[in-house]
Write a protein that holds these residues in place. Sequence first.
Motif, PDB file in Angstrom:
ATOM      1  N   GLU A 118      -6.988-122.502 -68.450  1.00  0.00           N
ATOM      2  CA  GLU A 118      -7.717-121.369 -67.861  1.00  0.00           C
ATOM      3  C   GLU A 118      -8.216-120.388 -68.920  1.00  0.00           C
ATOM      4  O   GLU A 118      -9.254-119.748 -68.736  1.00  0.00           O
ATOM      5  N   ASN A 178      -1.722-125.255 -67.531  1.00  0.00           N
ATOM      6  CA  ASN A 178      -2.768-124.742 -66.640  1.00  0.00           C
ATOM      7  C   ASN A 178      -3.308-123.410 -67.165  1.00  0.00           C
ATOM      8  O   ASN A 178      -4.514-123.182 -67.183  1.00  0.00           O
ATOM      9  N   LYS A 179      -2.403-122.531 -67.601  1.00  0.00           N
ATOM     10  CA  LYS A 179      -2.877-121.230 -68.096  1.00  0.00           C
ATOM     11  C   LYS A 179      -3.674-121.431 -69.382  1.00  0.00           C
ATOM     12  O   LYS A 179      -4.668-120.758 -69.612  1.00  0.00           O
ATOM     13  N   ASP A 239     -11.446-120.994 -59.392  1.00  0.00           N
ATOM     14  CA  ASP A 239     -10.095-120.724 -59.884  1.00  0.00           C
ATOM     15  C   ASP A 239      -9.774-119.254 -59.594  1.00  0.00           C
ATOM     16  O   ASP A 239     -10.603-118.369 -59.875  1.00  0.00           O
ATOM     17  N   SER A 240      -8.593-118.965 -59.040  1.00  0.00           N
ATOM     18  CA  SER A 240      -8.337-117.617 -58.514  1.00  0.00           C
ATOM     19  C   SER A 240      -8.429-116.540 -59.594  1.00  0.00           C
ATOM     20  O   SER A 240      -8.963-115.451 -59.354  1.00  0.00           O
ATOM     21  N   GLU A 241      -7.954-116.855 -60.810  1.00  0.00           N
ATOM     22  CA  GLU A 241      -7.973-115.853 -61.885  1.00  0.00           C
ATOM     23  C   GLU A 241      -9.408-115.535 -62.285  1.00  0.00           C
ATOM     24  O   GLU A 241      -9.777-114.387 -62.515  1.00  0.00           O
ATOM     25  N   LYS A 252     -11.729-127.102 -63.471  1.00  0.00           N
ATOM     26  CA  LYS A 252     -11.725-126.359 -64.735  1.00  0.00           C
ATOM     27  C   LYS A 252     -11.834-127.290 -65.934  1.00  0.00           C
ATOM     28  O   LYS A 252     -12.323-126.905 -66.992  1.00  0.00           O
TER      29      LYS A 252
HETATM   30 MG    MG Z   1      -5.768-120.632 -61.504  1.00  0.00          MG
END
Ligand code: MG
Length: 386
Positions: free
Chosen positions: A222, A218-219, A151-153, A126
Motif C-alpha cells: 500500500e 499488505n501495508k 483500497d480503504s486507506e 493494488k
Molecule cells: Mg487497504
Amino acid sequence: MSEKIGIAILGSTGSIGTQALEVIENRPDYFDLQVLTAGKNADLLIEQAKKYQPNTVVIGDEDSYQKVKDALWGENIHVYCGEDALCQVVEATNVHTVLTALVGYAGLKPTIHAIEAGKTIALANKETLVVAGEFITKLAKEKGVNIYPVDSEHSAIFQCLVGEFHNPIEKIYLTASGGPFRGFSISDLQKVTLEQALKHPNWSMGAKITIDSASLMNKGLEVIEAKWLFNLKPEQIDVIVHPQSIVHSLIQFQDGSMKAQMGLPDMKLPIQYALSYPNRLATNFPRFNFMDYPNLTFEAPNREVFKNLDLAYRVMDELGTSACALNAANEVAVDAFLNKKISFLEIGELNETVVNETKNILNPSYQDYVNSDQNAREKALQLLRK
Ligand code: MG
Ligand code: NDP
C-alpha cells in the motif's frame, strides 16, 4: 443523472467483487452492470450472471467454459473464457468504469487494456501499481484516464484531497490494523499457524490479502500504491498502527493541518465512492457510534519483527522492476504458506532473498515487467525446492 454508468467487474466472485455487486444492486438507476468475470468459480459466476443479467461474462479457467456456456444458454449473455477475453471485454463501448478486483499480477494486463481503451479505473488490484506503477501512471496520464482507489486507506486519502487538489501534500499516514499478530515477537511468530494468520481482527477479505495483512506486506504494498496514486516521495509516506481500523488514513498539508477520513471498516463504502465519484450516494450501511469506540489508539509498527514493511520501502526507493520482483516472490511465498509448504516467517525470508538476487531494470518497458515477474517467480520456486 442522464446516463447510467456502465460497469465491468474483473473478479466478481471475490471478496471485493461480491461487495461491489451489493453496491450496484442498491442503485439500478445509477449503475448498469455490463461485465462479470471469475477465475475458477464457475458456479458462483453462473449464479451472478442469472441474477444480475450482465451483457458479458468471462471465466478465466478454460476448462469451465462449456459449463458456464451451457448454464447460461438462452439468457442473452455473451460467454467467453481465458486471459485474452478478459483483456478484450474491458474495451467494450458500453463499459465506462472497470473495477479491477482480481488478485495479484493477473490484474496488470487487463488494466492496461482498460486504460488504453480510455476507461475509468476503480482500482482494487493494488498489485497493478506495485508491479508497474511507473508504466501505469504514465499510460493513464497519456490517455487522460482517471484511476480512483478502492483500497480503504487510499480512498481515505483521496476523500481528504477533494477540494485540495491544488494544495501540495506534506505527508500522508497510512493506517494499519496491525493484523492478528500485532505485538508478537519473532519467537512468537515462529509458532503461528495458517488458521491464525487467516483470522483478521477487523476485515473479511480474500486469502492472499489476509496473509499479506498478517505479515505487514499488505501495508508495504500500500505504501508503494500510495506513491504512484498520489505522486509522493518515499519520505512523505508514513505508516501508523491503529488497531480499531476506524481512521482509514490521514493527510498532513503544508500548514500542518491534518485531515482524516473515518468510518466503520466496511469495503462497500470505498468501493461505492470509486464507482460514483465525485458523488456520494445515500446508503443504509451501519453508522459509526462514538460510544462503541471510547478509545482510538495509535502505535508505531514493529519494523524489526515485520521486515516486509522496510523491504517494500527499499524496492520503492530503487524504482525499476524491484517492486515487481518483490510482488512475484510474495505471491509465490503466500501461495506456499497457504498450502502449508512454508512457515509464516519464511514468507519474509523468501521475499528478501529473491529481491537481493534479482537484477533491477530501470525505466522498464512492459516486457521488462513480464520478464522480471517470471524470473522472480522461478527464483522463488527454486528456493522453495531447496
Ligand atoms: Mg487497504
Ligand atoms: P479474492 O481472492 O477474494 O478474489 C479474487 C477474484 O479474482 C476472484 O473473483 C477470482 O476468481 C479472481 N481471480 C483470481 N485469479 C485470477 C486469474 N488468474 N484470472 C482471472 N481471475 C482471477 O480477492 P479480494 O477480493 O480479497 O482482493 C482483490 C484485490 O483487491 C486484491 O488485489 C486485493 O489486494 C485488493 N483489496 C482487497 C480488499 C478486501 O477487502 N478484500 C481490500 C483492499 C484491497 P475465482 O474466485 O472465481 O477463482
